[in-house]
Design a protein around this motif. Structure first.
Motif, PDB file in Angstrom:
ATOM      1  N   TYR A  38     -10.319  -2.053  -3.008  1.00  0.00           N
ATOM      2  CA  TYR A  38     -10.197  -0.944  -2.068  1.00  0.00           C
ATOM      3  C   TYR A  38     -10.939   0.277  -2.589  1.00  0.00           C
ATOM      4  O   TYR A  38     -10.938   0.555  -3.790  1.00  0.00           O
ATOM      5  CB  TYR A  38      -8.728  -0.601  -1.827  1.00  0.00           C
ATOM      6  N   GLN A  39     -11.542   1.016  -1.663  1.00  0.00           N
ATOM      7  CA  GLN A  39     -12.357   2.164  -2.042  1.00  0.00           C
ATOM      8  C   GLN A  39     -11.578   3.178  -2.861  1.00  0.00           C
ATOM      9  O   GLN A  39     -12.108   3.766  -3.816  1.00  0.00           O
ATOM     10  CB  GLN A  39     -12.904   2.817  -0.779  1.00  0.00           C
ATOM     11  N   ASP A  40     -10.310   3.406  -2.516  1.00  0.00           N
ATOM     12  CA  ASP A  40      -9.522   4.400  -3.241  1.00  0.00           C
ATOM     13  C   ASP A  40      -9.367   4.052  -4.721  1.00  0.00           C
ATOM     14  O   ASP A  40      -9.089   4.935  -5.540  1.00  0.00           O
ATOM     15  CB  ASP A  40      -8.132   4.543  -2.613  1.00  0.00           C
ATOM     16  N   GLN A  41      -9.534   2.783  -5.062  1.00  0.00           N
ATOM     17  CA  GLN A  41      -9.443   2.392  -6.467  1.00  0.00           C
ATOM     18  C   GLN A  41     -10.642   2.883  -7.271  1.00  0.00           C
ATOM     19  O   GLN A  41     -10.603   2.874  -8.501  1.00  0.00           O
ATOM     20  CB  GLN A  41      -9.305   0.875  -6.582  1.00  0.00           C
ATOM     21  N   LEU A  42     -11.702   3.295  -6.590  1.00  0.00           N
ATOM     22  CA  LEU A  42     -12.897   3.781  -7.281  1.00  0.00           C
ATOM     23  C   LEU A  42     -13.121   5.277  -7.102  1.00  0.00           C
ATOM     24  O   LEU A  42     -14.079   5.818  -7.646  1.00  0.00           O
ATOM     25  CB  LEU A  42     -14.138   3.025  -6.794  1.00  0.00           C
ATOM     26  N   ILE A  43     -12.279   5.925  -6.316  1.00  0.00           N
ATOM     27  CA  ILE A  43     -12.429   7.357  -6.134  1.00  0.00           C
ATOM     28  C   ILE A  43     -11.762   8.081  -7.304  1.00  0.00           C
ATOM     29  O   ILE A  43     -10.793   7.607  -7.882  1.00  0.00           O
ATOM     30  CB  ILE A  43     -11.825   7.786  -4.782  1.00  0.00           C
ATOM     31  N   ASP A  44     -12.275   9.231  -7.640  1.00  0.00           N
ATOM     32  CA  ASP A  44     -11.846   9.944  -8.850  1.00  0.00           C
ATOM     33  C   ASP A  44     -10.481  10.598  -8.657  1.00  0.00           C
ATOM     34  O   ASP A  44     -10.379  11.774  -8.296  1.00  0.00           O
ATOM     35  CB  ASP A  44     -12.888  10.996  -9.216  1.00  0.00           C
ATOM     36  N   VAL A  45      -9.434   9.806  -8.877  1.00  0.00           N
ATOM     37  CA  VAL A  45      -8.074  10.342  -8.829  1.00  0.00           C
ATOM     38  C   VAL A  45      -7.432  10.119 -10.199  1.00  0.00           C
ATOM     39  O   VAL A  45      -7.758   9.161 -10.898  1.00  0.00           O
ATOM     40  CB  VAL A  45      -7.226   9.646  -7.743  1.00  0.00           C
ATOM     41  N   PRO A  46      -6.532  10.991 -10.620  1.00  0.00           N
ATOM     42  CA  PRO A  46      -5.926  10.847 -11.953  1.00  0.00           C
ATOM     43  C   PRO A  46      -4.995   9.644 -12.036  1.00  0.00           C
ATOM     44  O   PRO A  46      -4.417   9.217 -11.041  1.00  0.00           O
ATOM     45  CB  PRO A  46      -5.146  12.157 -12.127  1.00  0.00           C
TER      46      PRO A  46
END
Length: 267
Positions: A38-46
């Motif tokens: 999933y894209q959110d797994q690669l977005i810069d989140v802490p």
């Protein structure tokens, strides 16, 4: 075209951690044709702090890009020539701005490269379903097509090697509309996400079988690879989940290859 198997572990599951073992990943690469995330797994989140209950975690749990970097997931995929597919919104009810979706895809591609990997394709995650059933007011077909085509065009300007496929649900969207969407948008691939229980309750097994064959024919005539998302319906243990997924896979293959569909009794 030969049958392919894409592996897509759910976000937040231990499956991703298990893949950090090189021997385990090698077995995956030998058995599968692509790895999807999933894209959110690669977005810069802490990284979430340890000790949080599952209800307090984001959908991807601890599976963030930092964990993927530590575990070497994308670099191992590149070493094994295993394509990486990223499920991306494309269109959701929370934004009508194409740039929002384009920027996130481009950022995910940048992060993947920074970890020694690459994104081979994105799969727009049910954008037409969002436009029809979730957005208020609902989008017209022409509006939805214009939006996803613009997102695709702008992604390809900045990331020309990325393919753009499509996922849509059934029976939330009928087979006639799905065929129209496939023909108008012409995605790199089309994957059907079946709500198996709803499909079984809404109509006869014969209707579902006929719709699957019709949609597969629509894709074949348009030279678009067609796939069906398979998930386990018995979630008691990992073993029963896998066994039920294999049972469901066999039923779908039977429907598409032999023209006969027999649902598992417990579904």
């Amino acid at each position: 075209m030969s049958t392919q198997l894409w592996f897509c572990p759910s976000p937040g599951t231990p499956d991703w951690r298990a893949l950090s073992d090189p021997a385990t990943f090698a077995m995956l690469a030998a058995d599968c044709d692509a790895l999807q995330l999933y894209q959110d797994q690669l977005i810069d989140v802490p990284m979430p702090p340890l000790g949080l209950p599952r209800s307090a975690l984001p959908p991807h749990g601890w599976n963030t890009w930092r964990a993927f970097r530590e575990w070497g997931i994308l670099s191992m995929a590149a070493a094994h020539n295993l394509p990486v597919i990223v499920e991306s919104p494309g269109l959701k009810e929370w934004s009508r701005d194409p740039a929002v979706y384009v920027d996130r895809i481009v950022e995910a591609a940048r992060i993947a490269r920074s970890m020694g990997g690459a994104i081979h394709a994105v799969a727009f995650d049910e954008p037409f379903n969002a436009g029809i059933h979730l957005s208020q007011p609902a989008w017209s077909l022409a509006e939805m097509l214009g939006h996803v085509q613009m997102v695709r065009e702008q992604v390809l300007v900045r990331e020309p090697s990325i393919g753009v496929g499509l996922i849509e649900p059934y029976p939330a969207i009928g087979v006639g509309m799905l065929c129209s969407i496939v023909e108008a948008f012409s995605p790199a691939f089309f994957h059907l996400d079946i709500d198996y229980r709803a499909a079984r309750q809404r109509g006869s097994v014969k209707t579902l079988q006929a719709d699957l064959v019709r949609l597969a024919d629509c894709c074949r005539m348009a030279s678009i690879p067609f796939g069906v998302i398979i998930w386990g319906f018995d979630e008691h243990t990992a073993e029963t989940f896998m066994k039920s997924a294999r049972t469901l896979l066999a039923a779908i293959q039977q429907a598409l290859v032999r023209g006969d569909l027999s649902w598992p009794d417990r579904l």
